[in-house]
Every structure is written in C-alpha cells, then in structure tokens.
Design a protein around this motif. Structure first.
Motif, PDB file in Angstrom:
ATOM      1  N   THR A  73      46.320  36.937  39.742  1.00 19.68           N
ATOM      2  CA  THR A  73      45.789  36.700  41.491  1.00 19.68           C
ATOM      3  C   THR A  73      45.126  37.541  42.015  1.00 19.68           C
ATOM      4  O   THR A  73      44.781  37.378  42.247  1.00 19.68           O
ATOM      5  CB  THR A  73      46.874  34.893  42.315  1.00 19.68           C
ATOM      6  N   VAL A 111      42.267  30.381  40.823  1.00 22.94           N
ATOM      7  CA  VAL A 111      42.253  31.209  41.399  1.00 22.94           C
ATOM      8  C   VAL A 111      40.978  31.691  41.602  1.00 22.94           C
ATOM      9  O   VAL A 111      41.016  33.152  42.308  1.00 22.94           O
ATOM     10  CB  VAL A 111      43.650  31.761  42.192  1.00 22.94           C
ATOM     11  N   LEU A 149      38.978  34.087  43.623  1.00 19.83           N
ATOM     12  CA  LEU A 149      38.578  35.553  44.052  1.00 19.83           C
ATOM     13  C   LEU A 149      37.513  35.756  43.930  1.00 19.83           C
ATOM     14  O   LEU A 149      37.134  36.530  44.347  1.00 19.83           O
ATOM     15  CB  LEU A 149      39.652  35.937  42.709  1.00 19.83           C
ATOM     16  N   LEU A 174      34.829  34.951  46.526  1.00 24.04           N
ATOM     17  CA  LEU A 174      35.274  35.624  47.645  1.00 24.04           C
ATOM     18  C   LEU A 174      34.566  37.295  47.937  1.00 24.04           C
ATOM     19  O   LEU A 174      34.665  37.303  48.845  1.00 24.04           O
ATOM     20  CB  LEU A 174      36.821  35.055  47.634  1.00 24.04           C
ATOM     21  N   VAL A 178      40.504  43.170  47.553  1.00 25.73           N
ATOM     22  CA  VAL A 178      40.919  41.880  47.982  1.00 25.73           C
ATOM     23  C   VAL A 178      42.097  41.561  47.764  1.00 25.73           C
ATOM     24  O   VAL A 178      42.035  41.187  46.487  1.00 25.73           O
ATOM     25  CB  VAL A 178      39.481  40.486  48.147  1.00 25.73           C
ATOM     26  N   LEU A 190      45.065  37.914  47.609  1.00 27.99           N
ATOM     27  CA  LEU A 190      45.278  36.500  48.755  1.00 27.99           C
ATOM     28  C   LEU A 190      46.293  36.503  49.217  1.00 27.99           C
ATOM     29  O   LEU A 190      47.434  36.876  48.143  1.00 27.99           O
ATOM     30  CB  LEU A 190      44.926  35.467  47.997  1.00 27.99           C
ATOM     31  N   SER A 191      47.265  36.047  50.537  1.00 28.94           N
ATOM     32  CA  SER A 191      48.493  36.448  50.855  1.00 28.94           C
ATOM     33  C   SER A 191      48.456  34.792  51.644  1.00 28.94           C
ATOM     34  O   SER A 191      47.878  34.137  51.951  1.00 28.94           O
ATOM     35  CB  SER A 191      48.688  37.608  52.044  1.00 28.94           C
ATOM     36  N   VAL A 192      50.061  35.074  51.937  1.00 27.11           N
ATOM     37  CA  VAL A 192      50.591  34.119  52.436  1.00 27.11           C
ATOM     38  C   VAL A 192      51.336  34.736  53.845  1.00 27.11           C
ATOM     39  O   VAL A 192      51.704  35.375  53.909  1.00 27.11           O
ATOM     40  CB  VAL A 192      51.221  33.500  51.387  1.00 27.11           C
TER      41      VAL A 192
END
Length: 207
Positions: A129, A182, A186, A189, A199, A201-203
């Motif tokens: 991811t 994902v 991605l 995106l 880029v 993804l993060s929480v």
C-alpha cells in the motif's frame, strides 16, 4: 533488530532494504541475476550480503518482492527452504490498467502464496500500500499489514518500526484482499484526485 532476506532486486527492495540497513537490520538480497544482487548488496552497504537464489534464505523474515505473476512459482521453487520463515508478501494483484484485481473474488495473492508455502511458514501481507519511491524519500509512513499468526505479525511490526514507519494491523490474512485492493485505489488517487504519485495513505487517530 531483525535478520531480513529479500527475494527480488527491484525498486521496492532497494527502498525497503536501504531503510532496513539504516535501521540496524541484517540484510541479504537474493535474485536470479547474481551480479545484480552483488551490486545491490554493495550499494546498500552496512554489511548487506548477496545470497544464492533458490537456497535457504539467511533471514528469519523473507520479503517476497517479485511480480505477483511469478510469486507462487518462486515460493514453490524454494519449497522447504522457506520452512519456519515469516514471509512478507509485498505483491500487487491489480490488472494491466490498475482498475481491478486479477485474483478471484474471496481470495488474495497472499493467500495463494500461503497455500504454496510450507506449513510452518507464516505469510504476512505488507508494504503493497506504499509506493517504493515514497518509501525511499525517508519520511514517516503508515504500513498496513495482515496475517494469521500473532508471532509472525509481531516480528513484522517490529521490523516496520525499525524502518521508521508505523505498522498498522488490519486483521487476519483474509484481509489481504482488501489491502491488495488499495493498489488500484492508490493508482486512481495518484492519477485523478492528487495528480501525483508522491502520495501515501495514512491514518489520523483522533485524541
């Protein structure tokens, strides 16, 4: 720190292994092209070594960094050489235009790899991811992972932390399909919502 063997010699290996060496891990790289493997080990420094493709990997953790289309055959070729190992599957299973998955509904590439591996090996899905070039930038990132064995997941979590990254457990190996999903997310995106492949993804955990 961990003892890590990488099967594969591509961009993701270079990115993860660079951070692994910096984090104090013992690193071995393995590939069909022995000269390329030796060159990569030399470039990594930090005592990294080049092993012989197809033989027992030196690391307790084996990062499977080959294309999905050849992953099961590579695991089958290694056979019992992977017995007792923690196998990190970083493959992506999306189709040619990165809009869908090629694996059948209800399963995942990681589960196919687990079925091909020795019974004493434990497969953990991770790193698929995040883009390799983003990992190479050295910034902190979230790494989502899935697996069925608690000890194997603890080993992977500690390894991820040694890279300066944050491990986030999403559950059992049945969740690997959603992690593999994902990949197209991605790609979409990057192509449409952001307009750049720089880029990740993060929480954000609320206080």
């Amino acid at each position: 720190m961990s003892s890590i063997s990488f099967i594969g010699l591509g961009t993701m290996v270079h990115a993860i292994a660079t951070r692994a060496v910096a984090g104090g891990n013992t690193v071995e790289v393995l590939g069909r092209d022995s000269a390329k493997a030796e060159g990569l080990a030399a470039a990594l420094g930090g005592g990294a070594t080049a092993g012989t493709f197809g033989t027992v990997p030196a690391g307790d953790i084996v990062v499977l960094a080959v294309p999905y289309t050849s992953a099961v055959s590579v695991v089958a070729r290694y056979g019992d050489a992977l017995a007792g190992k923690v196998i990190i599957d970083i493959t992506n299973t999306f189709d040619a235009d990165a809009t869908g998955l090629v694996t059948p509904d209800g399963t995942s590439g990681a589960q196919e790899i687990a079925n091909a591996a020795p019974a004493s090996a434990h497969v953990v899905k991770a790193f698929n991811t995040v883009f390799g070039h983003v990992i190479a930038q050295g910034r902190p990132l979230d790494v989502f992972f899935a697996g069925d064995d608690a000890r194997a997941k603890a080993s992977v979590s500690a390894f991820v932390e040694s890279l300066g990254l944050r491990p986030l457990d999403v559950g059992g190996l049945e969740m690997a399909r959603w992690l593999e999903g994902v990949g197209p997310l991605l790609m979409g995106l990057a192509r449409h919502g952001v307009g750049s492949f720089d880029v990740a993804l993060s929480v954000d955990i609320a206080d």
